[in-house]
Motif scaffolding. Structure first.
Motif, PDB file in Angstrom:
ATOM      1  N   LYS A  84       0.834  -1.204   0.000  1.00  0.00           N
ATOM      2  CA  LYS A  84       0.000   0.000   0.000  1.00  0.00           C
ATOM      3  C   LYS A  84       0.863   1.246   0.000  1.00  0.00           C
ATOM      4  N   LEU A  85       1.945   1.206   0.764  1.00  0.00           N
ATOM      5  CA  LEU A  85       2.873   2.338   0.823  1.00  0.00           C
ATOM      6  C   LEU A  85       3.417   2.657  -0.563  1.00  0.00           C
ATOM      7  N   LEU A  86       3.876   1.631  -1.279  1.00  0.00           N
ATOM      8  CA  LEU A  86       4.450   1.847  -2.601  1.00  0.00           C
ATOM      9  C   LEU A  86       3.390   2.268  -3.617  1.00  0.00           C
ATOM     10  N   ALA A  87       2.185   1.726  -3.495  1.00  0.00           N
ATOM     11  CA  ALA A  87       1.104   2.073  -4.426  1.00  0.00           C
ATOM     12  C   ALA A  87       0.710   3.538  -4.303  1.00  0.00           C
ATOM     13  N   GLU A  88       0.723   4.059  -3.070  1.00  0.00           N
ATOM     14  CA  GLU A  88       0.277   5.432  -2.838  1.00  0.00           C
ATOM     15  C   GLU A  88       1.425   6.439  -2.825  1.00  0.00           C
ATOM     16  N   ASN A  89       2.652   5.935  -2.892  1.00  0.00           N
ATOM     17  CA  ASN A  89       3.813   6.833  -2.896  1.00  0.00           C
ATOM     18  C   ASN A  89       4.810   6.371  -3.955  1.00  0.00           C
ATOM     19  N   PRO A  90       4.443   6.530  -5.233  1.00  0.00           N
ATOM     20  CA  PRO A  90       5.332   6.083  -6.308  1.00  0.00           C
ATOM     21  C   PRO A  90       6.639   6.875  -6.313  1.00  0.00           C
ATOM     22  N   ASN A  91       7.705   6.181  -6.030  1.00  0.00           N
ATOM     23  CA  ASN A  91       9.015   6.810  -5.934  1.00  0.00           C
ATOM     24  C   ASN A  91      10.059   5.723  -6.184  1.00  0.00           C
ATOM     25  N   PRO A  92      10.966   5.913  -7.139  1.00  0.00           N
ATOM     26  CA  PRO A  92      11.969   4.879  -7.437  1.00  0.00           C
ATOM     27  C   PRO A  92      12.811   4.490  -6.224  1.00  0.00           C
ATOM     28  N   ASP A  93      13.132   5.462  -5.372  1.00  0.00           N
ATOM     29  CA  ASP A  93      13.953   5.156  -4.198  1.00  0.00           C
ATOM     30  C   ASP A  93      13.188   4.300  -3.193  1.00  0.00           C
ATOM     31  N   TYR A  94      11.896   4.576  -3.010  1.00  0.00           N
ATOM     32  CA  TYR A  94      11.085   3.756  -2.114  1.00  0.00           C
ATOM     33  C   TYR A  94      10.970   2.336  -2.671  1.00  0.00           C
ATOM     34  N   LEU A  95      10.813   2.241  -3.985  1.00  0.00           N
ATOM     35  CA  LEU A  95      10.692   0.932  -4.631  1.00  0.00           C
ATOM     36  C   LEU A  95      11.951   0.111  -4.388  1.00  0.00           C
ATOM     37  N   TYR A  96      13.098   0.737  -4.572  1.00  0.00           N
ATOM     38  CA  TYR A  96      14.371   0.046  -4.380  1.00  0.00           C
ATOM     39  C   TYR A  96      14.544  -0.373  -2.925  1.00  0.00           C
ATOM     40  N   ALA A  97      14.142   0.472  -2.004  1.00  0.00           N
ATOM     41  CA  ALA A  97      14.345   0.202  -0.585  1.00  0.00           C
ATOM     42  C   ALA A  97      13.402  -0.863  -0.045  1.00  0.00           C
ATOM     43  N   LEU A  98      12.185  -0.954  -0.584  1.00  0.00           N
ATOM     44  CA  LEU A  98      11.149  -1.746   0.062  1.00  0.00           C
ATOM     45  C   LEU A  98      10.571  -2.909  -0.746  1.00  0.00           C
ATOM     46  N   SER A  99      10.684  -2.878  -2.050  1.00  0.00           N
ATOM     47  CA  SER A  99      10.001  -3.874  -2.875  1.00  0.00           C
ATOM     48  C   SER A  99      10.502  -5.299  -2.608  1.00  0.00           C
ATOM     49  N   ASP A 100       9.568  -6.256  -2.570  1.00  0.00           N
ATOM     50  CA  ASP A 100       9.956  -7.650  -2.381  1.00  0.00           C
ATOM     51  C   ASP A 100      10.577  -8.235  -3.651  1.00  0.00           C
ATOM     52  N   ILE A 101      10.547  -7.483  -4.758  1.00  0.00           N
ATOM     53  CA  ILE A 101      11.225  -7.918  -5.980  1.00  0.00           C
ATOM     54  C   ILE A 101      12.732  -8.036  -5.725  1.00  0.00           C
ATOM     55  N   ARG A 102      13.227  -7.270  -4.769  1.00  0.00           N
ATOM     56  CA  ARG A 102      14.650  -7.328  -4.430  1.00  0.00           C
ATOM     57  C   ARG A 102      15.090  -8.745  -4.096  1.00  0.00           C
ATOM     58  N   GLU A 103      14.196  -9.528  -3.493  1.00  0.00           N
ATOM     59  CA  GLU A 103      14.569 -10.875  -3.057  1.00  0.00           C
ATOM     60  C   GLU A 103      14.812 -11.833  -4.219  1.00  0.00           C
ATOM     61  N   ASN A 104      14.363 -11.461  -5.425  1.00  0.00           N
ATOM     62  CA  ASN A 104      14.593 -12.325  -6.583  1.00  0.00           C
ATOM     63  C   ASN A 104      16.074 -12.580  -6.821  1.00  0.00           C
ATOM     64  N   LEU A 105      16.909 -11.666  -6.360  1.00  0.00           N
ATOM     65  CA  LEU A 105      18.343 -11.781  -6.607  1.00  0.00           C
ATOM     66  C   LEU A 105      18.914 -13.083  -6.048  1.00  0.00           C
ATOM     67  N   LEU A 106      18.458 -13.477  -4.842  1.00  0.00           N
ATOM     68  CA  LEU A 106      19.018 -14.666  -4.200  1.00  0.00           C
ATOM     69  C   LEU A 106      17.956 -15.624  -3.667  1.00  0.00           C
ATOM     70  N   GLU A 107      16.704 -15.397  -4.008  1.00  0.00           N
ATOM     71  CA  GLU A 107      15.632 -16.275  -3.545  1.00  0.00           C
ATOM     72  C   GLU A 107      15.840 -17.707  -4.027  1.00  0.00           C
ATOM     73  N   TRP A 108      16.453 -17.879  -5.166  1.00  0.00           N
ATOM     74  CA  TRP A 108      16.671 -19.178  -5.790  1.00  0.00           C
ATOM     75  C   TRP A 108      17.845 -19.943  -5.178  1.00  0.00           C
ATOM     76  N   TYR A 109      18.727 -19.234  -4.469  1.00  0.00           N
ATOM     77  CA  TYR A 109      19.987 -19.826  -4.034  1.00  0.00           C
ATOM     78  C   TYR A 109      19.792 -20.765  -2.844  1.00  0.00           C
ATOM     79  N   ALA A 110      20.466 -21.901  -2.873  1.00  0.00           N
ATOM     80  CA  ALA A 110      20.322 -22.908  -1.820  1.00  0.00           C
ATOM     81  C   ALA A 110      21.306 -22.645  -0.680  1.00  0.00           C
TER      82      ALA A 110
END
Length: 259
Positions: free
Chosen positions: A21-47
């Protein structure tokens, strides 16, 4: 990126931790980078080894701390910025296997880790930083680094690169030495970059011509590109040079067994 910890903390409290909700109502690239769960894609696959210990060098607003805490036994978050550590602690207050240390590598005494992770947190002098990180690894431990590529097509197209940017050759030499005899490293290529990765390629699975024709535009691309990025990626892939011109790298380094 500037320290937005106090600003993000206030928003996080305002929305009671509802990041979507925070990101939806406050579109900001810096907020997206800091908070988005997409960040976890980087190492979510790693065992990760479940019983392992992990040192996260750079708090990074806690974007990946939660992933690490779910995958290993104990996480130590190291950062010179107390505000960032404070927000990370708030964000993951329900996790009981995270320790927060206000300092740098020299603040860690008589302790080693199974993993040392640096995602976009390399600083000058880079060679010294990497050597200090290696010295904090247990025998057989792994050093995980992500960094933007100074030759990445997105930066040639006009995007602003990170302060620390390295080519594939530079990163290989820093990790393994000029003779490439000191340990071994695996390279991965997050697209559109390591910050908000959607797809991850490796040396075993590289994109072919056509795979990136309609390359996903990263949030930090300039409004007007200097060239057709999709077409250039097609040329790079057809010429078998994707590894050289990928936007960023994810590397996993470990010692040779005989060492």
């Amino acid at each position: 990126m500037n320290d937005l910890s106090p600003e993000i903390r206030n928003l996080y409290l305002k929305y009671n931790g509802d990041i979507k909700k925070l990101l939806a109502e406050n579109p900001n690239p810096d907020y997206l980078y800091a908070l988005s769960d997409i960040r976890e894609n980087l190492l979510e696959w790693y065992a990760f080894e479940p019983s392992a210990s992990l040192l996260q060098a750079g708090s990074d607003y806690g974007a990946l701390t939660g992933l690490y805490s779910r995958r290993v036994s104990h996480v130590t978050v190291l950062d010179l910025n107390q505000n960032n550590l404070s927000f990370n602690r708030l964000r993951h207050q329900d996790r009981n296997n995270i320790r927060y240390v206000n300092g740098d590598f020299d603040s860690i005494h008589q302790e080693t880790f199974d993993y040392v992770v640096m995602t976009g947190s390399l600083k000058e002098p880079v060679k010294e930083q990497i050597e200090k990180a290696k010295n904090l690894l247990k025998p057989g431990g792994k050093l995980i680094i992500s960094v933007c590529n100074r030759l990445g097509l997105k930066y040639q197209a006009g995007a602003v690169p990170d302060k620390i940017r390295l080519s594939r050759t530079e990163l290989m030499e820093l990790l393994c030495g000029n003779e490439q005899a000191e340990g071994e490293v695996s390279f991965y290529y997050p697209m559109p970059d390591y910050k908000l990765p959607v797809t991850l390629y490796s040396d075993a699975y590289l994109p072919a011509k056509g795979d990136l024709t309609h390359a996903i535009l990263a949030y930090d691309y300039p409004k007007y590109l200097r060239f057709d990025l999709g077409k250039m990626f097609d040329e790079v892939c057809e010429g078998k040079q994707f590894e050289t011109f990928a936007n960023s790298f994810l590397t996993i380094w470990s010692c040779h067994e005989e060492n």
